[in-house]
Every structure is written in C-alpha cells, then in structure tokens.
Design a protein around this motif. Structure first.
Motif, PDB file in Angstrom:
ATOM      1  N   SER A 104       0.718  -1.526   0.197  1.00  0.00           N
ATOM      2  CA  SER A 104      -0.295   0.090   0.221  1.00  0.00           C
ATOM      3  C   SER A 104       0.684   1.377  -0.247  1.00  0.00           C
ATOM      4  O   SER A 104       1.959   1.342   0.617  1.00  0.00           O
ATOM      5  CB  SER A 104      -1.145   0.340   1.280  1.00  0.00           C
ATOM      6  OG  SER A 104      -1.813   1.179   0.893  1.00  0.00           O
ATOM      7  N   ILE A 105       0.515   2.212  -0.852  1.00  0.00           N
ATOM      8  CA  ILE A 105       1.868   3.864  -1.108  1.00  0.00           C
ATOM      9  C   ILE A 105       0.739   4.397   0.522  1.00  0.00           C
ATOM     10  O   ILE A 105       1.806   5.125   0.991  1.00  0.00           O
ATOM     11  CB  ILE A 105       0.777   4.615  -2.167  1.00  0.00           C
ATOM     12  CG1 ILE A 105       2.023   5.496  -2.369  1.00  0.00           C
ATOM     13  CG2 ILE A 105      -0.484   4.664  -1.442  1.00  0.00           C
ATOM     14  CD1 ILE A 105       3.410   4.635  -3.203  1.00  0.00           C
ATOM     15  N   TYR A 106      -0.186   4.167   1.438  1.00  0.00           N
ATOM     16  CA  TYR A 106       0.059   4.551   2.483  1.00  0.00           C
ATOM     17  C   TYR A 106       0.679   4.022   3.965  1.00  0.00           C
ATOM     18  O   TYR A 106       0.657   4.927   4.763  1.00  0.00           O
ATOM     19  CB  TYR A 106      -1.976   4.123   2.792  1.00  0.00           C
ATOM     20  CG  TYR A 106      -2.927   4.556   2.068  1.00  0.00           C
ATOM     21  CD1 TYR A 106      -2.461   6.073   1.261  1.00  0.00           C
ATOM     22  CD2 TYR A 106      -3.988   3.777   1.499  1.00  0.00           C
ATOM     23  CE1 TYR A 106      -3.257   6.253   0.435  1.00  0.00           C
ATOM     24  CE2 TYR A 106      -4.082   4.529   0.443  1.00  0.00           C
ATOM     25  CZ  TYR A 106      -4.671   5.132  -0.070  1.00  0.00           C
ATOM     26  OH  TYR A 106      -5.556   5.828  -0.959  1.00  0.00           O
ATOM     27  N   THR A 107       1.741   3.522   3.588  1.00  0.00           N
ATOM     28  CA  THR A 107       2.291   3.009   4.106  1.00  0.00           C
ATOM     29  C   THR A 107       3.809   4.330   4.019  1.00  0.00           C
ATOM     30  O   THR A 107       4.691   4.494   4.741  1.00  0.00           O
ATOM     31  CB  THR A 107       3.178   1.302   4.072  1.00  0.00           C
ATOM     32  OG1 THR A 107       3.664   1.556   2.786  1.00  0.00           O
ATOM     33  CG2 THR A 107       1.925   0.718   4.086  1.00  0.00           C
ATOM     34  N   VAL A 108       3.818   4.528   3.094  1.00  0.00           N
ATOM     35  CA  VAL A 108       4.303   5.662   3.123  1.00  0.00           C
ATOM     36  C   VAL A 108       4.107   6.860   2.624  1.00  0.00           C
ATOM     37  O   VAL A 108       4.626   7.812   2.981  1.00  0.00           O
ATOM     38  CB  VAL A 108       5.262   5.883   1.030  1.00  0.00           C
ATOM     39  CG1 VAL A 108       6.127   7.053   0.698  1.00  0.00           C
ATOM     40  CG2 VAL A 108       5.848   3.853   1.046  1.00  0.00           C
ATOM     41  N   PHE A 109       2.926   7.195   2.649  1.00  0.00           N
ATOM     42  CA  PHE A 109       2.060   8.668   2.193  1.00  0.00           C
ATOM     43  C   PHE A 109       1.114   8.599   2.975  1.00  0.00           C
ATOM     44  O   PHE A 109       0.230   7.790   3.249  1.00  0.00           O
ATOM     45  CB  PHE A 109       2.282   9.363   1.287  1.00  0.00           C
ATOM     46  CG  PHE A 109       2.779   9.286   0.215  1.00  0.00           C
ATOM     47  CD1 PHE A 109       3.693  10.290   0.890  1.00  0.00           C
ATOM     48  CD2 PHE A 109       3.352   8.529  -1.140  1.00  0.00           C
ATOM     49  CE1 PHE A 109       4.974  10.613  -0.267  1.00  0.00           C
ATOM     50  CE2 PHE A 109       4.622   8.892  -1.963  1.00  0.00           C
ATOM     51  CZ  PHE A 109       5.224   9.686  -1.617  1.00  0.00           C
ATOM     52  N   GLU A 110       0.690   9.930   3.490  1.00  0.00           N
ATOM     53  CA  GLU A 110      -0.433   9.838   4.493  1.00  0.00           C
ATOM     54  C   GLU A 110      -1.979   9.827   3.585  1.00  0.00           C
ATOM     55  O   GLU A 110      -2.097  10.173   2.162  1.00  0.00           O
ATOM     56  CB  GLU A 110      -0.745  11.614   4.871  1.00  0.00           C
ATOM     57  CG  GLU A 110       0.170  11.729   6.283  1.00  0.00           C
ATOM     58  CD  GLU A 110      -0.318  10.809   7.484  1.00  0.00           C
ATOM     59  OE1 GLU A 110      -0.889  10.186   7.536  1.00  0.00           O
ATOM     60  OE2 GLU A 110       0.487  10.254   8.118  1.00  0.00           O
ATOM     61  N   ARG A 111      -2.863   8.307   3.783  1.00  0.00           N
ATOM     62  CA  ARG A 111      -3.918   8.091   3.236  1.00  0.00           C
ATOM     63  C   ARG A 111      -4.910   9.435   3.167  1.00  0.00           C
ATOM     64  O   ARG A 111      -5.607   9.453   1.694  1.00  0.00           O
ATOM     65  CB  ARG A 111      -4.600   7.581   4.030  1.00  0.00           C
ATOM     66  CG  ARG A 111      -6.444   6.804   3.503  1.00  0.00           C
ATOM     67  CD  ARG A 111      -7.058   6.100   3.889  1.00  0.00           C
ATOM     68  NE  ARG A 111      -6.282   4.487   5.185  1.00  0.00           N
ATOM     69  CZ  ARG A 111      -6.255   3.602   3.574  1.00  0.00           C
ATOM     70  NH1 ARG A 111      -7.230   3.315   2.779  1.00  0.00           N
ATOM     71  NH2 ARG A 111      -5.421   2.541   3.843  1.00  0.00           N
ATOM     72  N   ALA A 112      -4.899  10.603   3.677  1.00  0.00           N
ATOM     73  CA  ALA A 112      -5.797  11.851   3.878  1.00  0.00           C
ATOM     74  C   ALA A 112      -5.411  12.210   2.642  1.00  0.00           C
ATOM     75  O   ALA A 112      -5.618  12.724   1.826  1.00  0.00           O
ATOM     76  CB  ALA A 112      -5.691  12.289   5.142  1.00  0.00           C
ATOM     77  N   LEU A 113      -3.338  12.781   2.352  1.00  0.00           N
ATOM     78  CA  LEU A 113      -3.217  13.343   1.635  1.00  0.00           C
ATOM     79  C   LEU A 113      -3.218  12.636  -0.056  1.00  0.00           C
ATOM     80  O   LEU A 113      -3.276  13.676  -1.047  1.00  0.00           O
ATOM     81  CB  LEU A 113      -1.499  13.565   1.817  1.00  0.00           C
ATOM     82  CG  LEU A 113      -0.834  14.362   0.760  1.00  0.00           C
ATOM     83  CD1 LEU A 113      -0.783  15.320   0.828  1.00  0.00           C
ATOM     84  CD2 LEU A 113       0.464  13.794   0.911  1.00  0.00           C
ATOM     85  N   ILE A 114      -3.034  11.414  -0.126  1.00  0.00           N
ATOM     86  CA  ILE A 114      -3.327  10.596  -1.584  1.00  0.00           C
ATOM     87  C   ILE A 114      -5.267  10.757  -1.948  1.00  0.00           C
ATOM     88  O   ILE A 114      -5.160  11.405  -3.113  1.00  0.00           O
ATOM     89  CB  ILE A 114      -2.605   9.411  -1.343  1.00  0.00           C
ATOM     90  CG1 ILE A 114      -1.836   9.137  -0.734  1.00  0.00           C
ATOM     91  CG2 ILE A 114      -2.968   8.693  -2.488  1.00  0.00           C
ATOM     92  CD1 ILE A 114      -0.425  10.200  -2.051  1.00  0.00           C
ATOM     93  N   GLY A 115      -6.029  10.932  -0.799  1.00  0.00           N
ATOM     94  CA  GLY A 115      -6.916  11.036  -1.283  1.00  0.00           C
ATOM     95  C   GLY A 115      -7.695  12.517  -1.888  1.00  0.00           C
ATOM     96  O   GLY A 115      -8.128  12.285  -2.524  1.00  0.00           O
TER      97      GLY A 115
END
Length: 731
Positions: A189-200
């Motif tokens: 998951s890319i969310y292990t690197v970046f915040e989920r809220a930011l990508i969302g």
C-alpha cells in the motif's frame, strides 16, 4: 483415509477372519478323526499344532492380501497423485510400477502426456509470438523507468503499488533514522509511505481536474495535480499525479468520458533546492541589511565632499577614509556572498556513485577510439587499479577531461601511449594519467588545465579545473625525472560502496531441523480472518525462512539469519528480498555451523534481533506468511514478541502441510523431496534466503494442484492443512 479404502480394508479383514475360521474348523475335524483312530497325540499337543497351523495360514493370507493391496490398490492411488502433478506441470512423467497392468497403463498415460505437451508447446509458441511486441514495449518501459532521475510509482485506486523504479525504492524506503525500512514494494500500500488523507485529497482534485478538462470543448483529455509532501526520513518531495486510463470496471472511477483505473506519481526531491533557495534568500537579505549602512555612509561622505570643495584637508581625509573603510567592508561582504553562492552553484551539479574500475575502463575505451583523421589510435594501458574503490563524481565531465588531456598530448607532443592508474591515497582516490619520455613545462600544463576543453570536434565552456572542482577534487601536473615519466594527478573523494550489493551465498552441508514445534500456526488473530475467503491466487505472500544457533528456542537458541522474498500476482519477486544476518549474543554449536555454514566471525557487527525484527515485520506487512515447517520458525518469532514489541499475527501457510494434502500416500515431505516431485531446482539450501526462494517456487507449483482439488481460498487451504496427520503431531 477415504471411506472407500476403509471399506475395502474392512472387507479384507473379514475375509481373512472367515478363512482362518474355516481352516480352524477343518483342522479340528481332522484332529478329532486322528484322535479317534489312536494317533497317539494328546489333546493339548493337537491344539498347539492347530494354533501354529492357524497362525501360519493367517500370516500367509495376510502377506498375499497386503501384497495384492499394495500392487493393485495403493499403487493406483499413487499413480493418480503423480498424474495430477504431471497434468499441472509439464515435463513430469509417471514412474515404474510392479504390476504389469499398471506398467501398460503408465506407458499409455506417458504417451498421452507427451502428446499433450507437444500441443501445449505449439500453443505456447504462438502465444510467445503474439506477445513479442508487447514484451518489447515492456522492456522499453522498464529501461525508461530505470534511467529516470525522478521517482515513479504506479498505483491502482486502492493505493496498491503496481510498478515502481529503483529511484523510488531508494527514496521512499528510508526510515526516519536513515535505515532501510522496506516500505515500498509490488502489492504494498502506498499509504505506508504517504498519508492516506493526502493521497485521497489529491485523487479528488485529480478527478475534478480531469472532469473539467474533459468537459471543455467535448475533448477527452485528462488533467493532473501537484502537491508537496515529506517522507519518513524528512525529505521534501514534489509529487505530480496523473491518472491511468482503462476500461470500465468495478474498482474504477468513471470521470467524464473515460474510466480512471489508477494513478501515476512522479516524485522529485526538492529538499536541497528548498534549502538552497532559503540560503539564497538569507544571503540577499544579509546583503540588503548589511549594505544599507555602508552605502549610506559612503553617500553622505560623497555629498559632503561634493558640497564643500574648499573643505580643510584634514577633514577631507577623514571623509575619504570613511569612504575607503566602508567600501572595504562592502567588498568583504560581497566576497563572502559570492563564495557562498558559488558553493550552491557547485551543489547543483549531479554527481553519481560509480565503481572506479568501471570508470577507468570506460576512460580507456574512450581515449583509445581512433579518430577519422588518424592512421592509428592512441594506445591506453591500465595499471595499479583498485577494484574496490568507489567514487562520487560527474562521470561524463571527468571522462571528457581525461580524453581532452590525452588527445592533446597526442596532437601536440606526439605521445603514442598513455597509462591510467587508480589507487587509494589515505581517504582520497588517486587517479593518474601518465606517459613516458615527453616533458612539458609547468606553464603549458597549467594553461591546459585552465583553457576551455575543445578537441576532436567536441567543445565545452568548462575547463579541466572546473570539472575537477565540481567533483570536489584537485588536479596538478608533476614530473619524475628518474623514471622519465610525467603525469596529471587527480585526487578525488572516495564514496562508500552501495549497501545493497548482493552477498554471496555460502554453500553448506545438508542438515535437518525438527518437523513441527510447540506453536500452532492455525491460531490466527481476528484481523487475519478477514482474508479467509480471498482466493489464493489473488493474495500477496511473504516466503520466509530462518537459520538459528540450534533447534531448541525455548532453551535459549536464537535466530542468526532471516531471509524472505515475496509473491505478488503469482510471480516470485526475486528482486524484492530480505536477507539479514543477526548477532544472537549467543554461542553457535559446531553442529549448527555444519548445517548453515554461518560462522561466529560473520555475525560480528551485525544488528541485534530488536533492530531486525521490526524491519522484517514491515517487509511482510499486508501479506500471508509462507514457510516450510513454518511452526519451527514461528516459535522463534513468538518468543521475541515481548523483547521486540513486534507480533506477527498474519495468517500462515506451511508447504509441508500442503504437501501432505496433495500427496497423502508419500512417505516424506522434506523440502528437497517436494522440490524434486514438482520439478523445482534446488540451489542455496540451508541459507535463509536460498530456502525461502525454493519454498516460494514450490508453493507456486502447488497452487494449481490445490485448485484442482477444489482448494481455492485461504480458508480452504488452512482447513485442509489442519486435517492432515502431520498437523496433529505435537512435540
């Protein structure tokens, strides 16, 4: 055991009992007749003889029945298991059987398998031809991705990584302490690197931008968005997000006239740029603030001198001294600013780490290329080359400088041969370009180093000195009159060798570990049950193995090596591996060293288990753990939960138990035996990573065989494993 076989064995047992009963009755009747005729034996003797005869008859009957059972009942069952494996994997054939009927059947089946493989090869050849252009395009894409100086990551809309380049791996898999955290990988998951809220939020902006662009003039165009974020290591990244278009699907987003299936992130590290801009702003501010006072004083003194030309000489000298002092202060300030700005300019050049021997080999080839107007090329020899020396340089500029100097020697001094050498000199690398017999004076050599480089139709505004200074090095001309040798000597900083260079696998003798241990791999956490109904083919796996100081974890034995690789989309990702030695703070027995070949000297300076286990836990996040005799390895990990604060609560599959599911009639389920059964080559046994790779290939071979048995989900694989005889053994 299946019901049909149970009924068959029961029928054989009843038949044997009835046969023994008939024989006993007949013998008793004969004994009675013999006694009546005065045979001379007592009743007890007759009974003993009858019992012996009865036991002999039973033994003979049992032997005949067992032999018949093995030849005509168990052998066909083994043949069926071998046939299922041969149907799933090409190149395998049925073995030899004693029964002549089965031999005939086996030959016929092998002929059919050969015919089937011939047809499969024809179909495969056509498929290969059809995919040739696609593979070529994929190779071009891979080469392009590898050469990009920017990080590129491709994800689906769920944030799962589908593609990335090595640059992204290096930048995004760095923890806050600078260590490698293995955060990025296929299927992760890319969310292990970046915040989920930011990508969302970026995805929402991307869809909105694409919708606005597509509605404009009815053109199906796609938009893109940009944002700035920070990595775990504190580096600032400028991200450019673009959509990936595809056909409509259940997990795709419909925007305007097209469907978005995922997104591409192009990342650029802007940390140094921002720092440089901040330094520039501070520099400009300091010049403004620091120059305001001296300029005001100079202006005031100048106005006084202009307004009062008849000023006394003593007062005039005082004003002139003010102008001189303030101008000197401004000069110093501007020189400091110019020096600081020149350092920033030097940092803007891209320097790459390269093995010095490779750079020297390329330089020799470039210098030795024959020019069109020459009859013969300049000869180049290499000597005294340190093969382990790494440099951090502008390789293109350095090669251009070396070629410029060598060809100018050939053109102006008719030098026929030059020599290149690379050695270590303290903390620096010494790179020499030398020649014999022809000397030049120091003034000429200095002019060559300071002039813009122009030779053989190539020109550059930079000088040799500019290039060497860009590499943070130094260069000078030197002569040795005794040896009649002259050379340009370049001193360059030494770079550290990359940490991810492959480590040689030490071969080790064969050895055994206990099958099964006091750890129940079927006691999963509640989180793990979420994957129960997922198809096995759709899951991501971490195939792992450990090497230890001994075979008794509860008695103090420790892990000394963890090796793992990953399976995503039914592909073994050999390039995504975890291979780490561990300092056990525990002595190694000679028996364990004989098995895995890891000596105490190899473990000196290696990290402790408290450092390694969190990294391994991050490596296998969001995956199913797979091991051979996994209970043994999991027991070691379980005992370290309190010490490390890391708990491995993922679901676990064991290839040993799966082998028992697929081959219930085989006598051994050792990894070597399973690999031979499935046609898997075995290399690097008894190294953690080597065993993990073999286990991964075996597991991939097992998946289609399990599917043929109706075992297609994780729940079904777990339940089938739990029903095997081996899963019920406790030690």
């Amino acid at each position: 055991m299946k019901p049909t076989r149970r009924l068959l064995l029961a029928a054989l047992a009843v038949s044997l009992f009835l046969l023994a009963l008939v024989l006993a009755t007949a013998l008793l009747m004969l004994a009675s007749e013999a006694g009546a005729s005065g045979g001379g034996r007592t009743a007890e003797e007759r009974i003993v003889v009858l019992l012996v005869l009865l036991l002999a008859a039973c033994a003979c009957s049992f032997g005949v029945i067992y032999r018949w059972y093995e030849r005509y009942v168990n052998a066909p069952l083994r043949m069926a298991e071998e046939l299922a494996t041969a149907l799933a994997h090409s190149g395998l054939r049925l073995g030899e059987y004693r029964a002549s009927e089965l031999q005939v059947l086996g030959k016929a089946v092998n002929q059919l398998l050969t015919l089937r493989e011939t047809r499969e090869q024809d179909v495969a050849e056509r498929i290969r031809e059809a995919r040739a252009s696609l593979e070529e395009e994929r190779s071009r894409l891979a080469a392009l991705m590898a050469d990009l100086s920017q990080s590129v990551v491709v994800c689906n809309l769920d944030g799962r990584v589908l593609l990335y380049n090595q640059r992204a791996k290096q930048e995004l898999s760095t923890a806050a302490d600078g260590s490698n955290a293995e955060l990025l990988g296929l299927g992760r998951s890319i969310y292990t690197v970046f915040e989920r809220a930011l990508i969302g939020h970026a995805l929402e902006r991307l869809q909105q931008a694409s919708r606005e662009v597509s509605n404009k003039d009815d053109k199906k165009l796609v938009g893109s968005v940009q944002f700035v974020t920070a990595t775990h290591a504190g580096r600032l990244l400028r991200a450019h997000m673009s959509p990936v278009l595809g056909e409509d699907g259940p997990h795709h987003a419909r925007v305007g006239g097209f469907s978005i299936t995922g997104f591409v992130l192009v990342l650029e590290d802007v940390t140094s740029t921002n720092e440089r801009h901040a330094r520039r702003d501070v520099l400009i501010q300091s010049l403004v603030e620091g120059g305001r006072g001296p300029l005001g004083s100079i202006r005031a003194a100048g106005e006084m001198l202009s307004d009062f030309p008849d000023m006394p000489s003593q007062q005039r000298d005082r004003f002139l001294r003010v102008i001189r002092d303030e101008a000197g202060a401004l000069t110093v300030q501007f020189e400091k600013a110019a020096s600081a700005f020149s350092n920033d300019l030097r940092e803007r050049w891209l320097l790459e780490e390269i093995l010095g021997a490779e750079l020297l080999a390329v330089a020799a080839r470039r210098i030795g290329e024959r020019r069109s107007n020459e009859r013969r090329a300049l000869a180049v020899k290499s000597e005294n080359v340190d093969e382990d020396l790494w440099l951090r340089v502008d390789s293109f500029g350095l090669l251009q400088a070396l070629r410029y100097l060598a060809l100018r020697l050939q053109d102006e001094y008719d030098v026929r041969e030059v020599r290149l050498s690379l050695t270590r000199s303290g903390s620096l690398a010494q790179f020499d370009l030398s020649w014999l017999g022809t000397f030049m004076n120091n003034e000429t050599a200095m002019s060559w180093l300071q002039d813009p480089m122009a030779v053989a139709g190539e020109s550059s505004p930079l000088s040799v000195t500019d290039v060497i200074e860009r590499c943070n090095g130094d260069i000078w001309f030197q002569r040795e009159r005794v040896s009649h040798r002259a050379f340009f000597r370049t001193m360059l900083p030494v770079a550290e060798a990359p940490r991810d260079l492959p480590r040689a696998i030490v071969p080790a003798p064969e050895g055994e570990r206990p099958e099964f241990y006091d750890f129940d791999i079927f006691l999963w956490s509640a989180i793990s049950h979420e994957l129960d109904d997922q198809p096995l083919a759709d899951l991501s796996y971490t195939i792992f193995d450990t090497e230890t100081t001994g075979l008794q974890p509860s008695q103090g034995d420790e892990i000394i090596q963890i090796g793992a690789t990953r399976i995503v989309n039914r592909r073994l990702l050999r390039q995504e591996c975890f291979d780490q030695l561990v300092d056990p703070r525990h002595s190694l027995s000679s028996q364990s060293v004989a098995v895995h070949g890891i000596t105490p000297e190899l473990l000196i300076g290696q990290p402790f288990i408290e450092v390694v286990l969190p990294k391994f836990h991050a490596f296998c996040a969001d995956t199913v753990l797979v091991g051979h005799n996994a209970a043994f390895d999991m027991r070691f990990l379980q005992l370290k939960e309190k010490q490390t604060g890391v708990r491995f609560d993922q679901p676990v599959l064991d290839t040993l138990l799966l082998s028992a599911v697929l081959y219930p009639n085989q006598t051994t389920h050792r990894l070597e035996a399973i690999a031979e059964r499935l046609g898997v080559s075995v290399f690097g046994r008894h190294t953690a990573l080597g065993d993990a790779i073999v286990t991964g290939e075996v597991f991939l071979k097992m998946l289609p065989l399990l599917a043929e048995m109706g075992i297609t989900t994780l729940r079904q694989a777990r339940e089938a494993s739990q029903r095997t005889y081996h899963a019920r053994l406790k030690y």
